[in-house]
Design an enzyme around this catalytic site. Structure first.
Site, PDB file in Angstrom:
ATOM      1  CG  ASN A  13      41.701  31.840  53.636  1.00 30.69           C
ATOM      2  OD1 ASN A  13      40.947  31.880  54.602  1.00 30.69           O
ATOM      3  ND2 ASN A  13      41.281  32.023  52.403  1.00 30.69           N
ATOM      4  CG  HIS A  16      37.771  27.775  57.251  1.00 30.84           C
ATOM      5  ND1 HIS A  16      36.440  27.725  56.874  1.00 30.84           N
ATOM      6  CD2 HIS A  16      38.497  27.588  56.131  1.00 30.84           C
ATOM      7  CE1 HIS A  16      36.384  27.500  55.569  1.00 30.84           C
ATOM      8  NE2 HIS A  16      37.607  27.412  55.097  1.00 30.84           N
ATOM      9  CG  HIS A  49      36.362  34.747  49.850  1.00 27.61           C
ATOM     10  ND1 HIS A  49      36.137  33.556  49.206  1.00 27.61           N
ATOM     11  CD2 HIS A  49      35.641  35.675  49.167  1.00 27.61           C
ATOM     12  CE1 HIS A  49      35.327  33.753  48.176  1.00 27.61           C
ATOM     13  NE2 HIS A  49      35.000  35.020  48.138  1.00 27.61           N
ATOM     14  NE  ARG A  51      31.437  32.240  49.793  1.00 25.69           N
ATOM     15  CZ  ARG A  51      31.925  31.398  48.872  1.00 25.69           C
ATOM     16  NH1 ARG A  51      33.155  30.948  48.972  1.00 25.69           N
ATOM     17  NH2 ARG A  51      31.177  30.988  47.884  1.00 25.69           N
ATOM     18  NE  ARG A  55      29.488  30.495  52.263  1.00 30.80           N
ATOM     19  CZ  ARG A  55      29.566  29.601  51.272  1.00 30.80           C
ATOM     20  NH1 ARG A  55      30.427  28.618  51.342  1.00 30.80           N
ATOM     21  NH2 ARG A  55      28.791  29.695  50.223  1.00 30.80           N
ATOM     22  CD  GLU A  76      40.653  34.318  48.683  1.00 30.71           C
ATOM     23  OE1 GLU A  76      39.526  33.800  48.787  1.00 30.71           O
ATOM     24  OE2 GLU A  76      41.693  33.690  48.854  1.00 30.71           O
ATOM     25  CB  THR A 107      36.832  29.491  45.596  1.00 27.62           C
ATOM     26  OG1 THR A 107      36.706  30.401  46.667  1.00 27.62           O
ATOM     27  CG2 THR A 107      36.803  30.226  44.281  1.00 27.62           C
ATOM     28  CD  GLU A 157      45.578  32.263  45.307  1.00 26.06           C
ATOM     29  OE1 GLU A 157      45.534  33.456  45.689  1.00 26.06           O
ATOM     30  OE2 GLU A 157      45.149  31.323  46.000  1.00 26.06           O
ATOM     31  CG  HIS A 202      41.120  26.013  46.670  1.00 26.44           C
ATOM     32  ND1 HIS A 202      40.525  24.823  46.973  1.00 26.44           N
ATOM     33  CD2 HIS A 202      40.202  26.969  46.916  1.00 26.44           C
ATOM     34  CE1 HIS A 202      39.293  25.058  47.376  1.00 26.44           C
ATOM     35  NE2 HIS A 202      39.069  26.349  47.359  1.00 26.44           N
TER      36      HIS A 202
END
Ligand code: PXP
Length: 251
Positions: A13, A16, A49, A51, A55, A76, A107, A157, A202
């Protein structure tokens, strides 16, 4: 297909990387370049993801990453009308449906599938109609696992956030209990639908990942925050040397 004996794949992922870019409103570091580097380094897939509040990952990132990846994109999204339209245009290999709250840092819990079976069944089939495989991000809970299967999901998941949090807090017993919950959820999923793929993710770190990776039947782990945090330290010394070289070279 029986996936129960193979080692889990790694989905990286890269949200970031985009967080860092958005913090300055510039165009680096590039999530697209990061995605390609992760692939070269052995990632089996890339997760992003998009969103509602944009963000970190932006719409343009999604289209560009989808175009350039040679492995598989796992997009996602929250199960909204806006995101359905975007996903059907982008056509990632996977869509993972996640719950989303504006105020959360990340999340927080799994999707409450059991309370929206009709809505999610329809949403999933709209994605599957254009060839997208759909995964549901759920807590390791029997009711949610069975509800995900009822909805026709291709994968679940399992949320490993509580397992990770207990570990960070040093609560070994509670962490072991969370691990057992995850194992039980895997077993229920396998017994109920042998075709269902079982992912997890996660809060996974190098310290806590092994016990999850050892569970038979886990198809893929999705890991972001801790991996990008590790990358800071594995790259920082080189970045200092590169900056000094840039400062001092002549011409
Ligand atoms: N899986 C899902 C569904 C997520 O929402 C996230 C966080 O975006 C992850 C995995 C990765 O979590 P982490 O960044 O803590 O590794």
């Amino acid at each position: 297909m029986n996936h129960s004996t193979q080692k889990p794949l790694l989905g990286v992922n890269i949200d970031h990387v985009a967080t860092l870019r958005q913090a300055r409103g510039v165009d680096y570091p590039s999530p697209v370049a990061a995605a390609l580097l992760c692939e070269q380094a052995g990632a089996d897939g890339i997760t992003i993801h998009l969103r509602e509040d944009r963000r970190h990952i932006q719409d343009a990132d999604v289209y560009e990453i989808a175009k350039q990846l040679t492995t598989r994109l796992n997009l996602e999204i929250a199960a909204t009308t806006e995101m359905l339209e975007i996903a059907r245009k982008v056509k990632p290999f996977w869509v993972c449906l996640v719950p989303e709250k504006r105020a959360e840092l990340t999340t927080e819990g799994g999707l409450d599938v059991a309370n929206q079976i009709d809505y999610l069944s329809d949403y999933i089939s709209q994605l599957q109609k254009v060839g997208i495989k759909v995964s549901l991000f759920i807590d390791p809970d029997e009711t949610q696992v069975k509800a995900a299967i009822t909805c026709g999901a291709d994968a679940i998941e399992l949320h490993t956030g509580s397992y990770a949090e207990q570990g960070l807090a040093g609560n070994v017993e509670s962490q072991n209990a969370e691990l057992e919950r995850i194992k039980a959820a895997v077993a229920i999923a396998q017994q109920t639908d042998s075709e269902l793929l079982i992912n997890a993710g996660h809060g996974l770190t190098r310290d806590n990942v092994n016990a999850i990776a050892q569970i038979e039947g886990i198809y893929e782990l999705n890991i972001g925050h801790a991996l990008i945090a590790d990358a800071v330290f594995s790259g920082l010394a080189q970045a200092v040397a590169m900056m000094k070289a840039a400062m001092y070279h002549q011409g």
